[in-house]
Design a protein around this motif. Structure first.
Motif, PDB file in Angstrom:
ATOM      1  N   SER A 371      18.789  36.295  23.774  1.00 43.13           N
ATOM      2  CA  SER A 371      18.677  37.286  24.842  1.00 43.13           C
ATOM      3  C   SER A 371      19.191  38.646  24.380  1.00 43.13           C
ATOM      4  CB  SER A 371      19.465  36.816  26.065  1.00 43.13           C
ATOM      5  OG  SER A 371      19.477  37.801  27.075  1.00 43.13           O
ATOM      6  N   TRP A 372      20.330  38.640  23.696  1.00 43.12           N
ATOM      7  CA  TRP A 372      20.918  39.905  23.257  1.00 43.12           C
ATOM      8  C   TRP A 372      20.046  40.613  22.232  1.00 43.12           C
ATOM      9  CZ3 TRP A 372      26.455  37.497  22.447  1.00 43.12           C
ATOM     10  CH2 TRP A 372      27.002  37.221  23.702  1.00 43.12           C
ATOM     11  N   LEU A 373      19.491  39.833  21.296  1.00 41.78           N
ATOM     12  CA  LEU A 373      18.666  40.458  20.259  1.00 41.78           C
ATOM     13  C   LEU A 373      17.403  41.069  20.853  1.00 41.78           C
ATOM     14  CD1 LEU A 373      19.165  37.873  17.386  1.00 41.78           C
ATOM     15  CD2 LEU A 373      20.019  40.218  17.465  1.00 41.78           C
ATOM     16  N   HIS A 374      16.960  40.543  21.988  1.00 46.41           N
ATOM     17  CA  HIS A 374      15.845  41.151  22.717  1.00 46.41           C
ATOM     18  C   HIS A 374      16.099  42.640  22.947  1.00 46.41           C
ATOM     19  CE1 HIS A 374      12.641  38.598  24.288  1.00 46.41           C
ATOM     20  NE2 HIS A 374      13.505  37.604  24.390  1.00 46.41           N
ATOM     21  N   SER A 375      17.332  42.945  23.376  1.00 43.76           N
ATOM     22  CA  SER A 375      17.607  44.312  23.823  1.00 43.76           C
ATOM     23  C   SER A 375      18.292  45.165  22.763  1.00 43.76           C
ATOM     24  CB  SER A 375      18.466  44.280  25.098  1.00 43.76           C
ATOM     25  OG  SER A 375      19.448  43.274  25.034  1.00 43.76           O
ATOM     26  N   PHE A 376      19.205  44.578  21.980  1.00 45.56           N
ATOM     27  CA  PHE A 376      19.962  45.392  21.019  1.00 45.56           C
ATOM     28  C   PHE A 376      19.108  45.920  19.870  1.00 45.56           C
ATOM     29  CE2 PHE A 376      23.753  43.515  22.966  1.00 45.56           C
ATOM     30  CZ  PHE A 376      24.665  44.556  22.867  1.00 45.56           C
ATOM     31  N   THR A 377      18.228  45.085  19.316  1.00 39.77           N
ATOM     32  CA  THR A 377      17.478  45.491  18.121  1.00 39.77           C
ATOM     33  C   THR A 377      16.561  46.680  18.389  1.00 39.77           C
ATOM     34  OG1 THR A 377      17.570  43.196  17.368  1.00 39.77           O
ATOM     35  CG2 THR A 377      16.053  44.665  16.220  1.00 39.77           C
ATOM     36  N   PRO A 378      15.696  46.629  19.393  1.00 41.02           N
ATOM     37  CA  PRO A 378      14.876  47.818  19.655  1.00 41.02           C
ATOM     38  C   PRO A 378      15.699  49.017  20.108  1.00 41.02           C
ATOM     39  CG  PRO A 378      14.536  46.161  21.361  1.00 41.02           C
ATOM     40  CD  PRO A 378      15.342  45.516  20.294  1.00 41.02           C
ATOM     41  N   ALA A 379      16.790  48.758  20.828  1.00 42.78           N
ATOM     42  CA  ALA A 379      17.586  49.870  21.356  1.00 42.78           C
ATOM     43  C   ALA A 379      18.236  50.677  20.246  1.00 42.78           C
ATOM     44  CB  ALA A 379      18.642  49.345  22.322  1.00 42.78           C
ATOM     45  N   ILE A 380      18.878  50.015  19.279  1.00 43.99           N
ATOM     46  CA  ILE A 380      19.573  50.763  18.229  1.00 43.99           C
ATOM     47  C   ILE A 380      18.587  51.468  17.310  1.00 43.99           C
ATOM     48  CG2 ILE A 380      19.775  48.818  16.621  1.00 43.99           C
ATOM     49  CD1 ILE A 380      22.423  51.570  17.284  1.00 43.99           C
ATOM     50  N   ASN A 381      17.450  50.840  17.021  1.00 41.78           N
ATOM     51  CA  ASN A 381      16.451  51.487  16.175  1.00 41.78           C
ATOM     52  C   ASN A 381      15.855  52.714  16.858  1.00 41.78           C
ATOM     53  OD1 ASN A 381      15.676  49.975  13.493  1.00 41.78           O
ATOM     54  ND2 ASN A 381      16.207  48.372  14.970  1.00 41.78           N
ATOM     55  N   TYR A 382      15.563  52.587  18.141  1.00 42.64           N
ATOM     56  CA  TYR A 382      15.077  53.742  18.903  1.00 42.64           C
ATOM     57  C   TYR A 382      16.137  54.829  18.967  1.00 42.64           C
ATOM     58  CZ  TYR A 382      15.092  56.553  23.117  1.00 42.64           C
ATOM     59  OH  TYR A 382      15.243  57.596  23.986  1.00 42.64           O
ATOM     60  N   TYR A 383      17.354  54.448  19.323  1.00 42.59           N
ATOM     61  CA  TYR A 383      18.415  55.417  19.590  1.00 42.59           C
ATOM     62  C   TYR A 383      18.757  56.254  18.355  1.00 42.59           C
ATOM     63  CZ  TYR A 383      23.084  57.132  20.862  1.00 42.59           C
ATOM     64  OH  TYR A 383      24.188  57.918  21.106  1.00 42.59           O
ATOM     65  N   LEU A 384      18.951  55.594  17.230  1.00 40.65           N
ATOM     66  CA  LEU A 384      19.327  56.330  16.012  1.00 40.65           C
ATOM     67  C   LEU A 384      18.208  57.262  15.560  1.00 40.65           C
ATOM     68  CD1 LEU A 384      21.137  53.511  13.996  1.00 40.65           C
ATOM     69  CD2 LEU A 384      22.202  55.444  15.173  1.00 40.65           C
ATOM     70  N   ARG A 385      16.966  56.811  15.648  1.00 41.40           N
ATOM     71  CA  ARG A 385      15.844  57.608  15.149  1.00 41.40           C
ATOM     72  C   ARG A 385      15.449  58.724  16.116  1.00 41.40           C
ATOM     73  NH1 ARG A 385      13.173  55.514  10.855  1.00 41.40           N
ATOM     74  NH2 ARG A 385      11.350  56.779  11.346  1.00 41.40           N
ATOM     75  N   GLU A 386      15.337  58.387  17.398  1.00 41.65           N
ATOM     76  CA  GLU A 386      14.717  59.323  18.326  1.00 41.65           C
ATOM     77  C   GLU A 386      15.701  60.170  19.122  1.00 41.65           C
ATOM     78  OE1 GLU A 386      11.262  57.877  20.445  1.00 41.65           O
ATOM     79  OE2 GLU A 386      11.231  56.071  19.180  1.00 41.65           O
ATOM     80  N   GLU A 387      16.911  59.663  19.346  1.00 39.15           N
ATOM     81  CA  GLU A 387      17.894  60.472  20.078  1.00 39.15           C
ATOM     82  C   GLU A 387      18.891  61.144  19.140  1.00 39.15           C
ATOM     83  OE1 GLU A 387      19.769  59.018  23.554  1.00 39.15           O
ATOM     84  OE2 GLU A 387      17.946  58.114  24.396  1.00 39.15           O
ATOM     85  N   LEU A 388      19.295  60.424  18.068  1.00 43.65           N
ATOM     86  CA  LEU A 388      20.263  61.011  17.128  1.00 43.65           C
ATOM     87  C   LEU A 388      19.586  61.565  15.891  1.00 43.65           C
ATOM     88  CD1 LEU A 388      23.297  58.546  17.367  1.00 43.65           C
ATOM     89  CD2 LEU A 388      22.674  60.495  18.813  1.00 43.65           C
ATOM     90  N   ASN A 389      18.258  61.406  15.802  1.00 49.08           N
ATOM     91  CA  ASN A 389      17.442  62.040  14.763  1.00 49.08           C
ATOM     92  C   ASN A 389      17.845  61.623  13.347  1.00 49.08           C
ATOM     93  OD1 ASN A 389      15.252  63.733  14.146  1.00 49.08           O
ATOM     94  ND2 ASN A 389      16.621  65.435  13.638  1.00 49.08           N
ATOM     95  N   TYR A 390      18.234  60.367  13.180  1.00 54.46           N
ATOM     96  CA  TYR A 390      18.511  59.859  11.832  1.00 54.46           C
ATOM     97  C   TYR A 390      17.280  59.095  11.360  1.00 54.46           C
ATOM     98  CZ  TYR A 390      20.884  57.928   7.810  1.00 54.46           C
ATOM     99  OH  TYR A 390      21.247  57.616   6.516  1.00 54.46           O
ATOM    100  N   LYS A 391      16.588  59.666  10.382  1.00 57.56           N
ATOM    101  CA  LYS A 391      15.317  59.106   9.928  1.00 57.56           C
ATOM    102  C   LYS A 391      15.481  58.440   8.572  1.00 57.56           C
ATOM    103  CE  LYS A 391      13.079  61.239  13.364  1.00 57.56           C
ATOM    104  NZ  LYS A 391      12.438  60.547  14.483  1.00 57.56           N
TER     105      LYS A 391
END
Length: 503
Positions: A371-391
């Protein structure tokens, strides 16, 4: 013919260039920094802050970078003098887990898109964390080697160290503590935070890490910390074996059974916080001594103890007796709701699973982790790339390859005790979820009791419990309470300017 060969050559060079570019994109940049600016609301108050994502090297004794660690650093931007503002240095566990769980679900300014009980919602992503401790402390989330984007680097000859060399450098209780203390010192120096009060927070195996770091920073880096926060702690080298290990499970069993309404009506009608002290007293005063007697316990006492264990655990007396009074965690997760043909989670026993067969001695899978991996994996990948701009094209390792891990010479609990004894400012707080079956809350209490056998420092040790699991902060109510507990802990452990570090 010449034109045909020219075209073939051009295509070949294009492919080689593309491969080289792709390979380069998947190599870790050793020393980088990227900064973005943000605002948020914490406890109803607007907060401005900067988020710095980047990599910072680990060096060998000759000054050659051996690895580079990815980190995220949040700093409130409207503070002119940070000499009295705490710096919270955060680690997760595993070993081999990225610093993702507490980053985007606990203390950071953004938290998972989950429901109030912590179950995943789509679309996956993050939302404002209204209870983040960023209002009172700056935070750095550190990813140890091979977790997140952190990686081992080639040696000075361009060759990757062997698996055995990597283990010696990074992958063991003491190697991990040593290189991370060096890394922290560099970070604190680069960001001019030597005067700031410092706090270490670790979750699960991260509690082993920060317990060891407390003394390592003091003794080898001459850096003293004000507080250590142990979230869902491991044994930190304080042994819990035999009868103690078996007995300590019972209060957790009672909590999980209470949650699933599997107790008799007399016990079920009590609140959890009414029930648990009763179970704890029985565990210490009757269950543990009974287990210690082993095969030489009297038949009358065995029957009496089995009957009480069955009532508190929600299992049948027959199953308790068949287990010789010693019920394993895995069997409990499978057995408690067997009549409903459901299993319960390991790290958070509120979660339910469905097995292929109702028979068996352990669940097929960990219901909570999927259940946790459902939400954590896409969230951290999205967050670092698209909100914190780490590419980067490097894979974000939720769990990295760090095994086999050297667990020998784990003296981290004793090291934490020594760090406290030699630093009168140092305080320790433990946070545990009552429904955590992996690092159960009563084990955490036992560790706290045994940390300082003299009892002379028990006023600097505290315990906080929550009606959730291993990651208690996933439940909305506990997200608020647990962050407020950290705030209070830091406030209470920041000495006044006139209070010297002495006994």
């Amino acid at each position: 013919m010449i034109m045909k060969k020219f075209i073939q050559f051009t295509l070949l060079m294009t492919c080689l260039t593309s491969f080289a570019f792709a390979d380069n994109m998947r190599k870790l940049e050793v020393d980088t920094k990227n900064q973005t600016k943000h605002t948020t609301k914490i406890n109803g108050k607007k907060i401005s802050y900067t988020a710095t994502t980047g990599t910072q090297p680990v060096w060998d004794d000759e000054g050659h970078p051996t690895a580079s660690l990815f980190y995220t650093y949040y700093q409130r931007s409207d503070v002119k003098d940070d000499s009295s503002r705490p710096l919270l240095i955060s680690f997760n566990g595993g070993p081999g887990s990225a610093s993702v769980w507490m980053h985007v679900a606990y203390t950071g300014p953004r938290t998972l898109n989950v429901d109030d009980e912590g179950y995943p919602l789509q679309p996956y992503g993050v939302k404002t964390n209204p209870y983040s401790v960023l209002d009172v402390a700056d935070i750095v989330f550190v990813n140890p080697v091979n977790t997140g984007y952190s990686r081992v680097l080639p040696d000075k000859d361009g060759k990757m160290p062997s698996k055995e060399q990597q283990k010696k450098m990074f992958f063991g209780v003491n190697a991990d503590i040593k290189y991370l203390a060096d890394w922290i010192t560099t970070f604190v120096s680069r960001h001019d935070r030597w005067r700031s009060p410092k706090y270490l927070i670790g979750e699960s195996y991260g509690t082993t890490r920060v317990s060891g770091l407390a003394l390592e920073l003091q003794s080898r880096q001459w850096m003293y910390v004000n507080g250590v926060i142990l979230v869902s702690p491991t044994d930190i080298g304080i042994k819990r074996e035999g009868p103690v290990k078996a007995a300590n499970r019972l209060p957790y069993f009672a909590a999980a059974a209470w949650y699933h309404k599997a107790l008799n009506s007399n016990l079920q009608s009590k609140s959890l916080l009414e029930l648990l002290p009763e179970v704890e007293a029985f565990t210490i005063n009757q269950y543990l001594p009974a287990l210690a007697k082993g095969a030489f316990i009297s038949e009358l006492e065995k029957q009496t103890i089995a009957d009480q264990v069955a009532q508190y655990s929600g299992l049948s007396k027959q199953e308790v007796l068949r287990s010789n009074l010693d019920i394993s965690n895995a069997y409990f997760w499978k057995e408690l709701l067997r009549d409903r043909e459901q299993t319960i989670g390991r790290l958070d026993s509120r979660y339910l699973g469905i097995d292929k067969k109702a028979v068996g001695a352990r669940p097929d899978y960990n219901a909570e982790l999927t259940s946790w991996l459902h939400s954590f994996t896409p969230a951290i990948n999205y967050y670092l790339r698209e909100e914190l701009n780490y590419k980067t094209d490097i894979k974000y390792n939720m769990f990295g390859n760090v095994h086999p891990w050297d667990r020998s010479k784990n003296n981290t609990g004793e090291n934490l005790r020594l760090a406290m004894a030699s630093n009168p400012y140092l305080n320790v707080m433990i946070q545990s979820g009552y429904f955590d079956g992996a690092t159960n809350y009563f084990d955490a209490k036992y560790t706290m009791w045994q940390l300082d056998p003299s009892g002379k420092m028990k006023d600097r040790l505290s315990f906080k419990g929550y009606e959730s699991g291993h990651m208690m902060y996933l439940r909305h109510e506990d997200l608020k309470t647990s962050n407020n507990d950290i705030r209070a802990f830091m406030k209470n452990t920041l000495p006044s300017k006139s209070k010297a570090a002495k006994y």
